[in-house]
Design an enzyme around this catalytic site. Structure first.
Site, short mmCIF file in Angstrom:
data_model
loop_
_atom_site.label_atom_id
_atom_site.label_comp_id
_atom_site.label_asym_id
_atom_site.label_seq_id
_atom_site.Cartn_x
_atom_site.Cartn_y
_atom_site.Cartn_z
N LYS A 141 -12.48 8.13 2.45
CA LYS A 141 -12.17 6.75 2.39
C LYS A 141 -13.00 5.89 3.43
O LYS A 141 -13.22 6.60 4.62
CB LYS A 141 -10.60 6.64 3.04
CG LYS A 141 -10.18 5.19 3.16
CD LYS A 141 -8.74 5.10 3.05
CE LYS A 141 -7.85 4.92 4.57
NZ LYS A 141 -8.43 4.09 5.58
N GLU A 163 -4.25 -3.16 2.89
CA GLU A 163 -3.25 -3.12 4.24
C GLU A 163 -2.91 -4.39 4.55
O GLU A 163 -3.83 -5.26 4.87
CB GLU A 163 -4.16 -2.28 5.32
CG GLU A 163 -3.50 -2.32 6.62
CD GLU A 163 -3.71 -1.18 7.55
OE1 GLU A 163 -4.58 -0.39 7.17
OE2 GLU A 163 -3.20 -1.36 8.69
O1 KIV Z 1 -6.01 5.71 9.49
C1 KIV Z 1 -4.92 5.45 8.74
O2 KIV Z 1 -4.22 6.15 8.83
C2 KIV Z 1 -5.29 4.57 7.71
C3 KIV Z 1 -3.99 4.05 6.88
C4 KIV Z 1 -3.00 3.40 7.77
C5 KIV Z 1 -4.18 3.41 5.59
O3 KIV Z 1 -6.18 4.08 7.35
#
Ligand code: KIV
Length: 283
Positions: A114, A183
């Protein structure tokens, strides 16, 4: 339950079945999430705050992500595990992004990466996907840009900002992401984005109309102390339960009531005569 994949998760979206996601940073918790049958796990760079005690996610390194990620993958054998790319591990260049995404997958055994950003990181998303790694994008309030936003604030307020967030969503889909975290996006905008996209939307502070939801596990279990975001509903008060357990342990150790006979290996103990002999020998 069978191991979740990109295909099974996309099927869930098509069939209107919601997807659960939690952050996780260690083996023991990952085992519990597996038993609970959570669909996907995010090894978030939020570990900088929840596990390491920093005020932001910015100090987290690639090597640290890998240590936490490996532990999660060993416990979450049926979950689709996504590794967050830490701050400055992909922003510098497309080549840097591909190399670090490769390290995260190769050295942890996770299933996807991600990264934060919309239109600005489509080059990185495309190149990572082209190298065979599924990508989850992250738009709206992106915590790695906390210094630009001036705090952790709702994004997409006002018409121009709303259209920018929608354009970011289209951009990451076009670049090849299979999932996008929304988010702190206003709920009606998040619902519109979810309707418009073929890829999976995962909301956090973005209302109930996303294809799935993610929360930081310590927030939802009531472990986080101090101020917690509005969206972080407590599904349990594990923090209080842990404090009570630690207090009872402390009190019982100090009172001498722990360990009791049933917590010892008394049956295989030495005879009184033998111990009396040792006592005398070492007088
Ligand atoms: O780092 C994380 O936990 C996140 C989530 C809050 C989506 O990016």
């Amino acid at each position: 339950m069978a191991k979740r994949t990109v295909a099974t998760l996309l099927d869930m979206k098509k069939e209107g079945r919601r997807i659960s996601q939690l952050t996780c940073y260690d083996y023991s918790t990952a085992r519990l999430m597996k038993e609970a049958d959570v669909d996907t796990i995010l090894v978030g760079d939020s570990l900088g705050m929840t596990m390491q005690g920093y005020d932001t996610t910015l100090p987290v390194t690639m090597d640290e992500m890998i240590v936490y990620g490996r532990s999660v993958v060993r416990g979450a054998t049926e979950q689709f595990v996504i590794m967050d790319m830490p701050f400055m591990s992909y922003q510098v260049s497309v080549a840097q992004a591909v190399e670090n995404a490769g390290r995260l997958i190769k050295e942890t055994g996770a299933n996807a990466v991600k990264l934060e950003g919309g239109a600005a990181v489509t080059g990185q998303i495309k190149a990572i996907v082209d190298s065979g790694i599924p990508v989850c994008a992250h738009i709206g309030m992106t915590p790695q840009s906390v210094n630009v936003f001036g705090g952790f604030k709702v994004q997409g307020k006002g018409e121009a900002n709303a259209e920018r967030v929608l354009k970011d969503a289209f951009a990451v889909q076009e670049a090849g992401a299979f999932m996008v975290v929304l988010e702190c996006v206003p709920p009606k905008l998040a619902a519109l984005i979810t309707k418009k996209l073929d890829i999976i939307t995962i909301g956090i502070g973005a209302g109930s109309e996303c294809d799935g939801q993610v929360l930081v596990w310590q927030d939802m279990a009531g472990i986080t102390r101090g101020v917690s975001p509005k969206f972080a509903r407590h599904f349990a008060e594990i923090g209080d339960a842990m404090i009570n357990a630690f207090k009872s342990y402390d009190e019982e150790v100090k009172a001498g009531s722990f360990p009791a006979p049933e917590h010892t290996y008394a049956k295989s103990d030495c005879s009184d005569e033998f111990l009396a002999g040792l006592d005398k020998k070492y007088n």
